[in-house]
Scaffold this active site. Structure first.
Site, PDB file in Angstrom:
ATOM      1  N   LYS A 208      39.505  50.265  34.817  1.00  0.00           N
ATOM      2  CA  LYS A 208      39.612  50.230  36.334  1.00  0.00           C
ATOM      3  C   LYS A 208      39.631  51.715  36.302  1.00  0.00           C
ATOM      4  O   LYS A 208      40.154  52.482  35.748  1.00  0.00           O
ATOM      5  CB  LYS A 208      40.924  49.715  36.749  1.00  0.00           C
ATOM      6  CG  LYS A 208      40.837  48.188  36.864  1.00  0.00           C
ATOM      7  CD  LYS A 208      42.201  47.855  37.410  1.00  0.00           C
ATOM      8  CE  LYS A 208      42.058  46.106  37.591  1.00  0.00           C
ATOM      9  NZ  LYS A 208      41.237  45.529  38.536  1.00  0.00           N
TER      10      LYS A 208
ATOM     11  N   ARG B 153      40.734  35.055  35.044  1.00  0.00           N
ATOM     12  CA  ARG B 153      40.032  33.583  34.797  1.00  0.00           C
ATOM     13  C   ARG B 153      39.842  33.328  33.412  1.00  0.00           C
ATOM     14  O   ARG B 153      40.092  31.703  33.145  1.00  0.00           O
ATOM     15  CB  ARG B 153      38.837  33.723  35.649  1.00  0.00           C
ATOM     16  CG  ARG B 153      37.746  34.434  35.126  1.00  0.00           C
ATOM     17  CD  ARG B 153      36.745  34.788  36.053  1.00  0.00           C
ATOM     18  NE  ARG B 153      36.683  35.775  37.005  1.00  0.00           N
ATOM     19  CZ  ARG B 153      36.164  36.196  38.141  1.00  0.00           C
ATOM     20  NH1 ARG B 153      34.979  35.592  38.170  1.00  0.00           N
ATOM     21  NH2 ARG B 153      36.452  37.353  38.981  1.00  0.00           N
TER      22      ARG B 153
HETATM   23  N1  BES Z   1      43.895  41.644  38.985  1.00  0.00           N
HETATM   24  C1  BES Z   1      42.473  41.888  39.359  1.00  0.00           C
HETATM   25  C2  BES Z   1      42.481  41.463  40.823  1.00  0.00           C
HETATM   26  C3  BES Z   1      43.280  42.240  41.835  1.00  0.00           C
HETATM   27  C4  BES Z   1      42.679  43.259  42.546  1.00  0.00           C
HETATM   28  C5  BES Z   1      44.555  41.754  42.258  1.00  0.00           C
HETATM   29  C6  BES Z   1      43.197  44.016  43.562  1.00  0.00           C
HETATM   30  C7  BES Z   1      45.249  42.306  43.265  1.00  0.00           C
HETATM   31  C8  BES Z   1      44.626  43.373  43.827  1.00  0.00           C
HETATM   32  C9  BES Z   1      41.535  41.228  38.794  1.00  0.00           C
HETATM   33  O1  BES Z   1      41.714  41.034  37.373  1.00  0.00           O
HETATM   34  C10 BES Z   1      40.284  41.561  38.837  1.00  0.00           C
HETATM   35  O2  BES Z   1      40.252  43.018  38.251  1.00  0.00           O
HETATM   36  N2  BES Z   1      39.294  41.130  39.295  1.00  0.00           N
HETATM   37  C11 BES Z   1      38.018  41.727  39.639  1.00  0.00           C
HETATM   38  C12 BES Z   1      36.906  40.679  39.140  1.00  0.00           C
HETATM   39  C13 BES Z   1      35.601  41.470  39.208  1.00  0.00           C
HETATM   40  C14 BES Z   1      35.483  42.160  37.932  1.00  0.00           C
HETATM   41  C15 BES Z   1      34.560  40.324  39.273  1.00  0.00           C
HETATM   42  C16 BES Z   1      37.754  42.305  40.885  1.00  0.00           C
HETATM   43  O3  BES Z   1      38.400  41.644  41.889  1.00  0.00           O
HETATM   44  O4  BES Z   1      37.133  43.496  41.239  1.00  0.00           O
HETATM   45 ZN    ZN Z   2      41.113  42.368  36.061  1.00  0.00          ZN
END
Ligand code: BES
Ligand code: ZN
Ligand code: ZN
Length: 464
Positions: free
Chosen positions: A238, A312
């Site tokens: 990230k 997931r």
């Molecule tokens: N934990 C995050 C989702 C999240 C984002 C929770 C902001 C709370 C606030 C999750 O694991 C994630 O990173 N999801 C990605 C998925 C993508 C790579 C398809 C996302 O939402 O960007």
């Molecule tokens: Zn994530």
């Protein structure tokens, strides 16, 4: 915060100060009308002479009163009063909302502050509140407090092992079961998808299984929670500004712990299980990679195209384990997608699943509990976006639109046919962590999902 209930009417209660509700800024008939007019009263004002805190309430409903009571307690705590009396209405719904809002206002997370500011306000005084109502509010607040504390605890301390220890000690207090699967046992369970996410972390993953089994159980509920104690994104790292707050990626797991504890303390006649996938998503030489193909407990192979879509991968193995328990209702809670926050805003969580009636009943109960929710619809076009060319399914969609739904549909692939109608997926990514205080939520973890799921569980006991 202590609650004291008096038999005498509100006016006769002796307290250091009192709250008075103002209905939609209407100052008529208020003892301090002139002063309030001079103060140009808007939302809240303390009249020192009468020791009264006037709180504006836009409408006489539980949502507005819950928030009003919360704000009043937070305001008063900056002052020196030790006790406050708050008017109620001999109406179960409104009075419960006021009690829970007031208790929630007393939440403070100062574990990591050298200087702790003691909470000056110590007692909430009410006239004629039923013991049952107070108990329910207290139980719910205790669960919210536990969840908020856990979510707020930084990742250096709140590791998967820490979540397991807290789960065990909380379960022990109530005499409910708590089994913790360590890495070896998780391997024996063939939860290779979950294990892949955990691999680069120096913290051992844990699958935490709590169960509450009363003799008179009318139904079996299984809650599954995403317990990412930290989500760095893994090799699909990230950006740093998005990494901050990812200690809150364990919110679903923590909420599912709070839910089972509340249900057990309420003595609901339901068998309840909670499965928490407690894992840390990190980087390292042994990290799982985009391009990897993983095997899962349900037997399906998964192509990884983004290691940040890790929730997931943890959940599907937990959902598989959960389905072996033969639930009547299977509900997962997860901070699963940023897309859900974009789609619904940060105050609302998403409800997904295949059973329209179940989704509607859950929505109704969630709204009743004071949480904001919205149903998100699955469709066959979005399903195609997670097809994989080399494995059974891909962990990210080929198109970025509808990300909350494609994530939900990914989970759905691991729900057995016979459980499709029993399953709900709750994406709590929006409201789980609060950066700007709103409603009854202070800064930090909110305990999203707890009130909704407990209210839903209560409704199951009433209907049958
Ligand atoms: N934990 C995050 C989702 C999240 C984002 C929770 C902001 C709370 C606030 C999750 O694991 C994630 O990173 N999801 C990605 C998925 C993508 C790579 C398809 C996302 O939402 O960007
Ligand atoms: Zn994530
Ligand atoms: Zn995550």
């Amino acid at each position: 915060m202590k609650i004291e209930v008096f038999k005498e009417n509100f006016e006769s209660i002796q307290a250091d100060c009192s709250v008075a509700w103002v209905w939609d800024k209407n100052l008529d008939n208020l003892a301090d009308k002139t002063i309030l007019q001079e103060l140009n009263f808007k939302d809240m004002a303390l009249v020192q002479g009468s020791k009264t805190l006037y709180v504006n309430v836009a409408q006489k409903n539980s949502d507005c009163l819950r928030e009003g009571a919360y704000k009043a307690v937070r305001y008063l705590n900056a002052l020196t009063y030790k006790s406050v009396k708050i008017p109620t209405f001999l109406d179960e719904e409104l009075d419960y909302a006021i009690t829970l809002g007031a208790l929630s206002g007393s939440y403070e997370f100062d574990k990591y502050k050298s200087e702790k500011k003691p909470f000056t306000l110590q007692t909430l005084c009410f006239s004629n509140l039923s013991q049952k109502l107070i108990e329910k509010a207290q139980i719910l607040f205790d669960s919210l407090k536990l969840v908020r504390d856990l979510v707020n605890t930084p990742p250096c301390d709140a590791t998967p092992s820490y979540l397991a220890e807290i789960s065990k000690s909380e379960a022990q207090k109530l005499g409910i079961e708590c089994k913790v699967l360590d890495k070896k046992e998780i391997e024996r369970e063939k939860m290779h998808s979950l294990l892949s996410v955990a691999r680069a972390s120096s913290e051992e993953p844990k699958v935490i299984h709590l169960s509450y089994k009363p003799k008179n159980a009318k139904a079996k509920l299984v809650f599954v929670g995403k317990g990412l104690t930290y989500d760095s994104g893994g090799l699909s790292l990230k950006p740093s500004e998005f990494m901050v707050t990812m200690k809150a990626d364990k919110s679903g797991g923590c909420a599912s712990l709070g839910i089972i504890l509340a249900i057990a303390r309420l003595n609901l006649p339901l068998e309840v299980h909670t499965i928490i996938g407690a894992v840390e998503n990190m980087i390292g030489g042994n990290a799982y990679k985009p391009d990897d193909v993983l095997s899962s407990r349900e037997g399906k192979s998964i192509e990884v195209r983004n290691t940040d879509a890790e929730g997931r991968l943890v959940l599907v193995d937990c959902l598989s384990y959960a389905q072996d328990l033969a639930p009547d209702y299977l509900i997962d809670l997860a901070t699963l997608t940023g897309a859900c926050v974009v789609g619904l805003g940060e105050y609302t969580f998403g409800i997904m699943g295949h059973n329209e009636e179940l989704k509607s009943v859950f929505e109704r109960e969630a709204l009743k509990s004071g949480e904001l929710v919205a149903k998100l619809p699955f469709n066959s076009h979005i399903r195609k976006l997670i097809d994989s060319k080399i494995a059974d399914i891909c962990n990210v969609a080929s198109n970025r639109y509808g990300g909350a739904i494609s994530a939900g549909m990914f989970l759905s692939e691991f729900i057995r046919k016979e459980n499709e109608q029993k399953w709900l997926h709750l994406d709590i990514a929006g409201p789980a962590y609060v950066e700007r205080e709103w409603d009854i939520n202070p800064y930090g973890g909110s305990g999203a999902g707890v009130r909704a799921c407990v209210e839903f569980a209560i409704s199951l006991c009433e209907e049958k």
